[in-house]
Design an enzyme around this catalytic site. Structure first.
Site, PDB file in Angstrom:
ATOM      1  N   LYS A   1      -1.390   7.070 -23.334  1.00 49.70           N
ATOM      2  CA  LYS A   1      -0.999   7.351 -24.718  1.00 49.70           C
ATOM      3  C   LYS A   1       0.489   7.054 -24.897  1.00 49.70           C
ATOM      4  CE  LYS A   1      -4.882  10.022 -24.257  1.00 49.70           C
ATOM      5  NZ  LYS A   1      -5.622  10.144 -23.006  1.00 49.70           N
TER       6      LYS A   1
ATOM      7  N   TYR B   1       0.838  -1.209   0.000  1.00 52.61           N
ATOM      8  CA  TYR B   1       0.000   0.000   0.000  1.00 52.61           C
ATOM      9  C   TYR B   1       0.869   1.253   0.000  1.00 52.61           C
ATOM     10  CZ  TYR B   1      -3.870   3.117   1.118  1.00 52.61           C
ATOM     11  OH  TYR B   1      -4.811   4.108   1.075  1.00 52.61           O
TER      12      TYR B   1
ATOM     13  N   HIS C   1     -20.668  14.045 -24.849  1.00 53.52           N
ATOM     14  CA  HIS C   1     -20.402  13.151 -25.986  1.00 53.52           C
ATOM     15  C   HIS C   1     -20.322  11.674 -25.600  1.00 53.52           C
ATOM     16  CE1 HIS C   1     -16.539  14.293 -24.312  1.00 53.52           C
ATOM     17  NE2 HIS C   1     -15.974  13.269 -24.903  1.00 53.52           N
TER      18      HIS C   1
ATOM     19  N   PHE D   1      -7.790  20.148 -24.127  1.00 54.48           N
ATOM     20  CA  PHE D   1      -8.520  18.904 -24.383  1.00 54.48           C
ATOM     21  C   PHE D   1      -9.844  18.929 -23.600  1.00 54.48           C
ATOM     22  CE2 PHE D   1      -9.476  14.401 -23.478  1.00 54.48           C
ATOM     23  CZ  PHE D   1      -9.752  14.028 -24.773  1.00 54.48           C
ATOM     24  N   ASP D   2     -10.823  18.142 -24.024  1.00 58.22           N
ATOM     25  CA  ASP D   2     -12.164  18.273 -23.431  1.00 58.22           C
ATOM     26  C   ASP D   2     -12.228  17.992 -21.936  1.00 58.22           C
ATOM     27  OD1 ASP D   2     -11.709  15.675 -24.449  1.00 58.22           O
ATOM     28  OD2 ASP D   2     -13.808  15.177 -24.228  1.00 58.22           O
TER      29      ASP D   2
ATOM     30  N   ALA E   1      -0.001  14.267 -22.623  1.00 62.10           N
ATOM     31  CA  ALA E   1      -0.434  12.948 -23.096  1.00 62.10           C
ATOM     32  C   ALA E   1       0.429  12.412 -24.241  1.00 62.10           C
ATOM     33  CB  ALA E   1      -1.898  13.025 -23.525  1.00 62.10           C
TER      34      ALA E   1
ATOM     35  N   ASP F   1       0.224  19.770 -20.506  1.00 65.32           N
ATOM     36  CA  ASP F   1      -0.640  18.597 -20.615  1.00 65.32           C
ATOM     37  C   ASP F   1       0.101  17.668 -21.577  1.00 65.32           C
ATOM     38  OD1 ASP F   1      -2.444  16.693 -21.378  1.00 65.32           O
ATOM     39  OD2 ASP F   1      -4.114  18.065 -21.670  1.00 65.32           O
TER      40      ASP F   1
HETATM   41  N1  F0G Z   1      -5.118  15.560 -22.220  1.00 66.62           N
HETATM   42  C1  F0G Z   1      -5.134  15.182 -23.510  1.00 66.62           C
HETATM   43  C2  F0G Z   1      -4.400  15.985 -24.516  1.00 66.62           C
HETATM   44  C3  F0G Z   1      -5.826  14.027 -23.872  1.00 66.62           C
HETATM   45  O1  F0G Z   1      -5.847  13.666 -25.164  1.00 66.62           O
HETATM   46  C4  F0G Z   1      -6.495  13.274 -22.878  1.00 66.62           C
HETATM   47  C5  F0G Z   1      -7.250  12.087 -23.223  1.00 66.62           C
HETATM   48  C6  F0G Z   1      -6.446  13.718 -21.558  1.00 66.62           C
HETATM   49  C7  F0G Z   1      -5.741  14.855 -21.262  1.00 66.62           C
HETATM   50  C8  F0G Z   1      -7.160  12.970 -20.447  1.00 66.62           C
HETATM   51  O2  F0G Z   1      -6.538  11.797 -20.170  1.00 66.62           O
HETATM   52  O3  F0G Z   1      -8.189  10.002 -20.774  1.00 66.62           O
HETATM   53  O4  F0G Z   1      -6.238   9.534 -19.293  1.00 66.62           O
HETATM   54  O5  F0G Z   1      -8.115  10.881 -18.470  1.00 66.62           O
HETATM   55  N2  F0G Z   1      -7.540  11.765 -24.381  1.00 66.62           N
HETATM   56  C9  F0G Z   1      -8.207  10.571 -24.828  1.00 66.62           C
HETATM   57  C10 F0G Z   1      -8.413  10.663 -26.306  1.00 66.62           C
HETATM   58  C11 F0G Z   1      -9.429  10.206 -24.088  1.00 66.62           C
HETATM   59  O6  F0G Z   1      -9.119   9.799 -26.851  1.00 66.62           O
HETATM   60  O7  F0G Z   1      -7.844  11.548 -26.955  1.00 66.62           O
HETATM   61  P1  F0G Z   1      -7.323  10.481 -19.653  1.00 66.62           P
END
Ligand code: F0G
Length: 457
Positions: free
Chosen positions: A257, A72, A449, A124-125, A216, A214
């Site tokens: 990613k 843990y 979405h 990102f969304d 990813a 950010d």
């Molecule tokens: N930032 C970016 C640029 C992303 O593309 C994503 C996720 C996130 C943050 C959030 O990360 O999914 O691990 O919580 N993108 C995925 C996509 C969902 O399909 O582009 P997460």
């Protein structure tokens, strides 16, 4: 004769794929309320919904899994990951989280308050969602050229430094930090140049603001810097990554990613004060600071993934496969966000479905057509994703209506890619006959979405 390019790995484990008939797909997509997220994976032949958590782990990653330490507190897996983050990204402090949005949730709980403004290059969304949920504003400062899908620019994901400086002067007191997304997913998986990153850093320092990345798809971004930006040809990906992060105060990471794991994320920073404050939220939302929602096995695989994901040969295989899909589409005259991005091809739905009104969700309509054609699943990056304005509650219609075809890492072969291109060509050939789209019959108040339900118009 010069030898052709080929993959930098071979395959030792496979997973069967199922084909289906058009009649089956018509039934399934209707049952799914025309939302591609509602399909079962066995109803999909080639799944390009996302490149997130869908990659194939390597033998090294799987063996690291077996050595996962599930204590843990203080697990060796945590220290393996901590060491990998320090070596590759240069940060002393880090907090594991279960994925990228969780890292956003934890860090933004420390840094963002109501009425704040966060300038960035196409948030990102989930990032935007976490900003707007805190009644703050995500201010898009992406270069205007990014909205022209046919313009070829090497770094089309860049932040416009003029827009950023304007924001920093006009809203100085309201800005807690500047956010740089690498690569710029929303603008088409387009990279940000080192020159731009340096420029953002210089402006942020001038106005005494921290910079957060950010991250990813940071490794794909580094690949584009190496192959497109003067002065970086002879640098390794890891050297480029080290320079990129030397300009950041902190990062949030979706490890699903570029670190090629199926789940996981983290926050990393050089500020102890941020780390201390974020630790409290991490414990509340994610788990104790040495696992934060991840298993020891996952942390071990992630430590290896960070290393493999920043190797040039792997990245070249990856990016060239995305480019290959772009080349096939060029041959068929199908318009997409140019040049081909790092992780996906984004079809310009406005240019394809010219007979469908924007109120009927063009990119979604194209996505459904592609599914019906061959069981290929992409994702809408258009008006459904753009959500309603949080204040007026009116639908937001973004400049671009894109169908994203995201390519999972190390999963599909170029033959699959050729099937995708051919299926798109078939839809493209009958585009004139597609004259109506879909209407929303049910939607969530935020990030609609994922769960939206649609009906044919
Ligand atoms: N930032 C970016 C640029 C992303 O593309 C994503 C996720 C996130 C943050 C959030 O990360 O999914 O691990 O919580 N993108 C995925 C996509 C969902 O399909 O582009 P997460």
């Amino acid at each position: 004769m010069e030898l052709p390019f080929s993959e930098s790995y071979r395959i030792k484990m496979v997973e069967p794929l199922r084909r289906s008939t058009r009649a089956e797909r018509e039934k399934w997509i209707k049952e799914a309320h025309y939302n591609l997220f509602n399909l079962r994976s066995e109803q999909v032949f080639i799944d390009l919904l996302t490149d997130s958590g869908t990659g194939a782990m390597s033998d090294r990653q799987w063996s690291a899994m077996m050595l996962g330490d599930e204590s843990y507190a203080g697990a060796s897996s945590y220290y393996n990951l901590k060491a990998a983050i320090k070596t590759i990204l240069g940060f002393d402090y880090f907090l594991p989280t279960h994925q990228g949005r969780a890292a956003e949730n934890v860090l933004f709980s420390v840094l963002i308050k109501e009425d704040d403004i966060i300038p960035g290059n196409s948030h990102f969304d989930t990032t935007k969602g976490h900003i707007e949920y805190r009644k703050a504003v995500a201010l898009d400062c992406t270069i205007s050229e990014a909205a022209n899908t046919q313009m070829e620019l090497p770094f089309k994901g860049n932040m416009c430094l003029t827009k950023l400086e304007k924001a920093l002067t006009e809203h100085h007191e309201k800005i807690p930090f500047v956010l740089v997304t690498v690569t710029n997913n929303t603008a088409g998986g387009q990279p940000v140049s080192m020159e731009c990153i340096r420029g953002v850093r210089a402006l942020a320092e001038k106005y005494k603001k921290p910079v957060i990345f950010d991250s990813a798809r940071f490794a794909e971004n580094a690949y584009f810097i190496k192959t497109r930006e003067k002065g970086f040809e002879n640098k390794s990906i890891k050297e480029i990554v080290a320079e990129m992060y030397s300009y950041a105060d902190a990062m949030t990471m979706s490890s699903k990613k570029d670190a090629i794991v199926n789940i996981g994320g983290f926050i990393a920073t050089r500020h102890k004060e941020w780390f201390d404050k974020a630790s409290v939220y991490n414990i509340m939302f994610e788990g104790f600071v040495t696992y934060g929602g991840m298993s020891g096995r996952d942390m071990n695989a992630l430590a290896v993934g960070l290393d493999e994901g920043t190797e040039f040969d792997y990245l070249e295989t990856r990016i060239k496969q995305v480019a290959y899909l772009g080349e096939l589409l060029d041959g068929y005259g199908i318009p997409y966000q140019r040049p081909a991005g790092g992780h996906a091809i984004f079809i310009d739905a406005k240019k394809v479905l010219t007979n469908v009104p924007r109120e009927e969700f063009l990119a979604q309509t194209l996505g459904i057509e592609l599914y019906l054609e061959a069981g290929i699943r992409g994702v809408e990056i258009g008006a459904i994703l753009a959500d309603r304005d949080p204040v007026t509650r009116k639908n937001r219609y973004p400049e671009l209506e894109l169908l994203r075809l995201a390519i999972p890492r190390r999963c599909y072969t170029d033959n699959h890619i050729a099937v995708v291109a051919a299926a798109l060509k078939n839809v493209f050939d009958r585009r004139e006959s597609i004259t109506s789209g879909y209407k929303i019959v049910h939607e969530a108040p935020i990030m609609r979405h994922f769960t939206v339900e649609l009906a044919k118009v």
